[in-house]
Motif scaffolding. Structure first.
Motif, PDB file in Angstrom:
ATOM      1  N   ILE A  68       0.856  -1.187   0.000  1.00  0.00           N
ATOM      2  CA  ILE A  68       0.000   0.000   0.000  1.00  0.00           C
ATOM      3  C   ILE A  68       0.891   1.234   0.000  1.00  0.00           C
ATOM      4  O   ILE A  68       1.752   1.391   0.858  1.00  0.00           O
ATOM      5  CB  ILE A  68      -0.940   0.004   1.231  1.00  0.00           C
ATOM      6  N   GLN A  69       0.681   2.106  -0.989  1.00  0.00           N
ATOM      7  CA  GLN A  69       1.531   3.284  -1.135  1.00  0.00           C
ATOM      8  C   GLN A  69       0.791   4.596  -0.933  1.00  0.00           C
ATOM      9  O   GLN A  69       1.404   5.629  -0.727  1.00  0.00           O
ATOM     10  CB  GLN A  69       2.172   3.286  -2.528  1.00  0.00           C
ATOM     11  N   LEU A  70      -0.565   4.538  -1.024  1.00  0.00           N
ATOM     12  CA  LEU A  70      -1.366   5.748  -0.897  1.00  0.00           C
ATOM     13  C   LEU A  70      -2.324   5.645   0.279  1.00  0.00           C
ATOM     14  O   LEU A  70      -2.734   4.551   0.667  1.00  0.00           O
ATOM     15  CB  LEU A  70      -2.197   5.979  -2.169  1.00  0.00           C
ATOM     16  N   CYS A  71      -2.717   6.782   0.795  1.00  0.00           N
ATOM     17  CA  CYS A  71      -3.765   6.838   1.810  1.00  0.00           C
ATOM     18  C   CYS A  71      -5.103   6.629   1.105  1.00  0.00           C
ATOM     19  O   CYS A  71      -5.403   7.302   0.108  1.00  0.00           O
ATOM     20  CB  CYS A  71      -3.751   8.204   2.506  1.00  0.00           C
ATOM     21  N   ALA A  72      -5.896   5.703   1.607  1.00  0.00           N
ATOM     22  CA  ALA A  72      -7.187   5.387   0.984  1.00  0.00           C
ATOM     23  C   ALA A  72      -8.163   6.552   1.085  1.00  0.00           C
ATOM     24  O   ALA A  72      -9.049   6.683   0.246  1.00  0.00           O
ATOM     25  CB  ALA A  72      -7.781   4.145   1.633  1.00  0.00           C
ATOM     26  N   GLU A 113      -2.889  14.095  -8.943  1.00  0.00           N
ATOM     27  CA  GLU A 113      -3.975  13.131  -9.165  1.00  0.00           C
ATOM     28  C   GLU A 113      -3.440  11.743  -8.814  1.00  0.00           C
ATOM     29  O   GLU A 113      -2.438  11.305  -9.354  1.00  0.00           O
ATOM     30  CB  GLU A 113      -4.406  13.174 -10.634  1.00  0.00           C
ATOM     31  N   PRO A 114      -4.101  11.032  -7.864  1.00  0.00           N
ATOM     32  CA  PRO A 114      -3.564   9.724  -7.448  1.00  0.00           C
ATOM     33  C   PRO A 114      -3.692   8.679  -8.552  1.00  0.00           C
ATOM     34  O   PRO A 114      -4.585   8.747  -9.391  1.00  0.00           O
ATOM     35  CB  PRO A 114      -4.426   9.351  -6.241  1.00  0.00           C
ATOM     36  N   ASP A 115      -2.771   7.739  -8.542  1.00  0.00           N
ATOM     37  CA  ASP A 115      -2.817   6.606  -9.448  1.00  0.00           C
ATOM     38  C   ASP A 115      -4.077   5.808  -9.108  1.00  0.00           C
ATOM     39  O   ASP A 115      -4.270   5.383  -7.971  1.00  0.00           O
ATOM     40  CB  ASP A 115      -1.558   5.761  -9.254  1.00  0.00           C
ATOM     41  N   VAL A 116      -4.943   5.597 -10.088  1.00  0.00           N
ATOM     42  CA  VAL A 116      -6.243   4.958  -9.866  1.00  0.00           C
ATOM     43  C   VAL A 116      -6.078   3.540  -9.322  1.00  0.00           C
ATOM     44  O   VAL A 116      -6.799   3.133  -8.408  1.00  0.00           O
ATOM     45  CB  VAL A 116      -7.066   4.948 -11.179  1.00  0.00           C
ATOM     46  N   GLN A 123      -7.915   1.427  -1.008  1.00  0.00           N
ATOM     47  CA  GLN A 123      -9.302   1.429  -0.538  1.00  0.00           C
ATOM     48  C   GLN A 123      -9.812   0.008  -0.303  1.00  0.00           C
ATOM     49  O   GLN A 123     -10.505  -0.245   0.685  1.00  0.00           O
ATOM     50  CB  GLN A 123     -10.190   2.172  -1.542  1.00  0.00           C
ATOM     51  N   ASP A 124      -9.456  -0.901  -1.183  1.00  0.00           N
ATOM     52  CA  ASP A 124      -9.864  -2.300  -0.997  1.00  0.00           C
ATOM     53  C   ASP A 124      -9.218  -2.903   0.250  1.00  0.00           C
ATOM     54  O   ASP A 124      -9.859  -3.640   0.999  1.00  0.00           O
ATOM     55  CB  ASP A 124      -9.502  -3.135  -2.227  1.00  0.00           C
ATOM     56  N   ALA A 125      -7.942  -2.584   0.478  1.00  0.00           N
ATOM     57  CA  ALA A 125      -7.249  -3.104   1.664  1.00  0.00           C
ATOM     58  C   ALA A 125      -7.892  -2.562   2.937  1.00  0.00           C
ATOM     59  O   ALA A 125      -8.094  -3.301   3.907  1.00  0.00           O
ATOM     60  CB  ALA A 125      -5.764  -2.726   1.607  1.00  0.00           C
ATOM     61  N   GLU A 126      -8.227  -1.277   2.927  1.00  0.00           N
ATOM     62  CA  GLU A 126      -8.884  -0.681   4.102  1.00  0.00           C
ATOM     63  C   GLU A 126     -10.240  -1.342   4.335  1.00  0.00           C
ATOM     64  O   GLU A 126     -10.620  -1.623   5.466  1.00  0.00           O
ATOM     65  CB  GLU A 126      -9.038   0.826   3.918  1.00  0.00           C
ATOM     66  N   TRP A 127     -10.982  -1.605   3.264  1.00  0.00           N
ATOM     67  CA  TRP A 127     -12.284  -2.270   3.389  1.00  0.00           C
ATOM     68  C   TRP A 127     -12.101  -3.651   4.022  1.00  0.00           C
ATOM     69  O   TRP A 127     -12.844  -4.028   4.929  1.00  0.00           O
ATOM     70  CB  TRP A 127     -12.945  -2.391   2.019  1.00  0.00           C
ATOM     71  N   LEU A 128     -11.116  -4.410   3.552  1.00  0.00           N
ATOM     72  CA  LEU A 128     -10.863  -5.738   4.116  1.00  0.00           C
ATOM     73  C   LEU A 128     -10.529  -5.671   5.601  1.00  0.00           C
ATOM     74  O   LEU A 128     -10.995  -6.495   6.392  1.00  0.00           O
ATOM     75  CB  LEU A 128      -9.724  -6.436   3.366  1.00  0.00           C
ATOM     76  N   LEU A 129      -9.718  -4.677   5.991  1.00  0.00           N
ATOM     77  CA  LEU A 129      -9.351  -4.534   7.404  1.00  0.00           C
ATOM     78  C   LEU A 129     -10.563  -4.282   8.298  1.00  0.00           C
ATOM     79  O   LEU A 129     -10.560  -4.636   9.469  1.00  0.00           O
ATOM     80  CB  LEU A 129      -8.359  -3.384   7.586  1.00  0.00           C
ATOM     81  N   ASN A 130     -11.588  -3.679   7.746  1.00  0.00           N
ATOM     82  CA  ASN A 130     -12.754  -3.303   8.542  1.00  0.00           C
ATOM     83  C   ASN A 130     -13.893  -4.317   8.499  1.00  0.00           C
ATOM     84  O   ASN A 130     -14.990  -4.019   8.958  1.00  0.00           O
ATOM     85  CB  ASN A 130     -13.267  -1.932   8.091  1.00  0.00           C
ATOM     86  N   GLN A 131     -13.649  -5.516   7.995  1.00  0.00           N
ATOM     87  CA  GLN A 131     -14.734  -6.483   7.835  1.00  0.00           C
ATOM     88  C   GLN A 131     -15.055  -7.316   9.070  1.00  0.00           C
ATOM     89  O   GLN A 131     -16.085  -7.933   9.142  1.00  0.00           O
ATOM     90  CB  GLN A 131     -14.464  -7.401   6.641  1.00  0.00           C
ATOM     91  N   ASN A 132     -14.192  -7.381  10.043  1.00  0.00           N
ATOM     92  CA  ASN A 132     -14.482  -8.076  11.300  1.00  0.00           C
ATOM     93  C   ASN A 132     -15.023  -9.492  11.114  1.00  0.00           C
ATOM     94  O   ASN A 132     -16.128  -9.820  11.556  1.00  0.00           O
ATOM     95  CB  ASN A 132     -15.458  -7.269  12.158  1.00  0.00           C
ATOM     96  N   ASP A 133     -14.274 -10.322  10.465  1.00  0.00           N
ATOM     97  CA  ASP A 133     -14.581 -11.749  10.333  1.00  0.00           C
ATOM     98  C   ASP A 133     -15.844 -12.071   9.548  1.00  0.00           C
ATOM     99  O   ASP A 133     -16.376 -13.163   9.660  1.00  0.00           O
ATOM    100  CB  ASP A 133     -14.677 -12.425  11.711  1.00  0.00           C
ATOM    101  N   SER A 134     -16.359 -11.143   8.771  1.00  0.00           N
ATOM    102  CA  SER A 134     -17.570 -11.441   8.025  1.00  0.00           C
ATOM    103  C   SER A 134     -17.271 -12.007   6.636  1.00  0.00           C
ATOM    104  O   SER A 134     -18.174 -12.303   5.889  1.00  0.00           O
ATOM    105  CB  SER A 134     -18.434 -10.180   7.893  1.00  0.00           C
TER     106      SER A 134
END
Length: 177
Positions: A68-72, A113-116, A123-134
């Motif tokens: 991960i190189q950018l802030c989500a 402009e961030p690299d898409v 953003q996907d990595a942050e989403w995964l971190l917040n899933q709490n075992d679901s």
């Protein structure tokens, strides 16, 4: 995520116990070619937001992930702090983000402009971190795909997937005779 529950439970037990090296092996980090960050990282805009909201900055998990190189949130390139991510001589020392970043000059300049792709990955990595075992484990994913393939008629009566026939690509222009 996506590992059988038994592996997840062993990973958590290793993290809580004294079997730290097993965590890297069990999680697949040892076999990964993704370079681990040398330093704890931060986003200057997140630091400022943390200070306004909480009175001090804190280390964000998503900023420390390999690859991960950018802030989500802000799309900014992450900055390296002065704190080494892995050091044997300081492995039991806790350095707060506020202490480490206090002396750093925060660059709150407008971002390019961030690299898409890199932003989507963050953003996907942050989403995964917040899933709490679901998240489903690998067997649940496999069963889901088998069910979808069966609905389309791509699974045999015994529940297996037949090999795909080889397709030949026809040239767009016929060969001269």
């Amino acid at each position: 995520a996506f590992r059988p529950n038994s592996v997840t439970q062993r990973l958590r037990a290793d993290m809580c116990g004294s079997n730290g090296p097993a965590v890297h092996f069990r999680a697949g980090i040892m076999a990964s070619r993704v370079v681990l960050p040398d330093r704890l990282r931060y986003c200057p805009h997140c630091v400022e937001a943390d200070r306004v909201r909480f009175g001090e900055a804190y280390w964000r998990r998503a900023h420390q992930l390999p690859g991960i190189q950018l802030c989500a949130i802000h799309g900014l390139r992450l900055h390296d702090s002065s704190v080494a991510a892995r050091r044997e001589d300081f492995r039991h020392t806790f350095v707060t983000a506020e202490h480490a970043i206090r002396t750093a000059m925060l660059e709150l300049l407008p971002a390019d402009e961030p690299d898409v792709v890199l932003l989507s990955l963050a953003q996907d990595a942050e989403w995964l971190l917040n899933q709490n075992d679901s998240l489903p484990d690998i067997e649940q994913i496999r069963q889901g795909y088998l069910r979808l393939l069966a609905e389309k008629g791509y699974v045999t009566r015994n529940g297996s997937i037949p090999p795909c026939p080889l397709y030949t690509i026809k040239p767009s222009h016929p060969a001269p005779t």
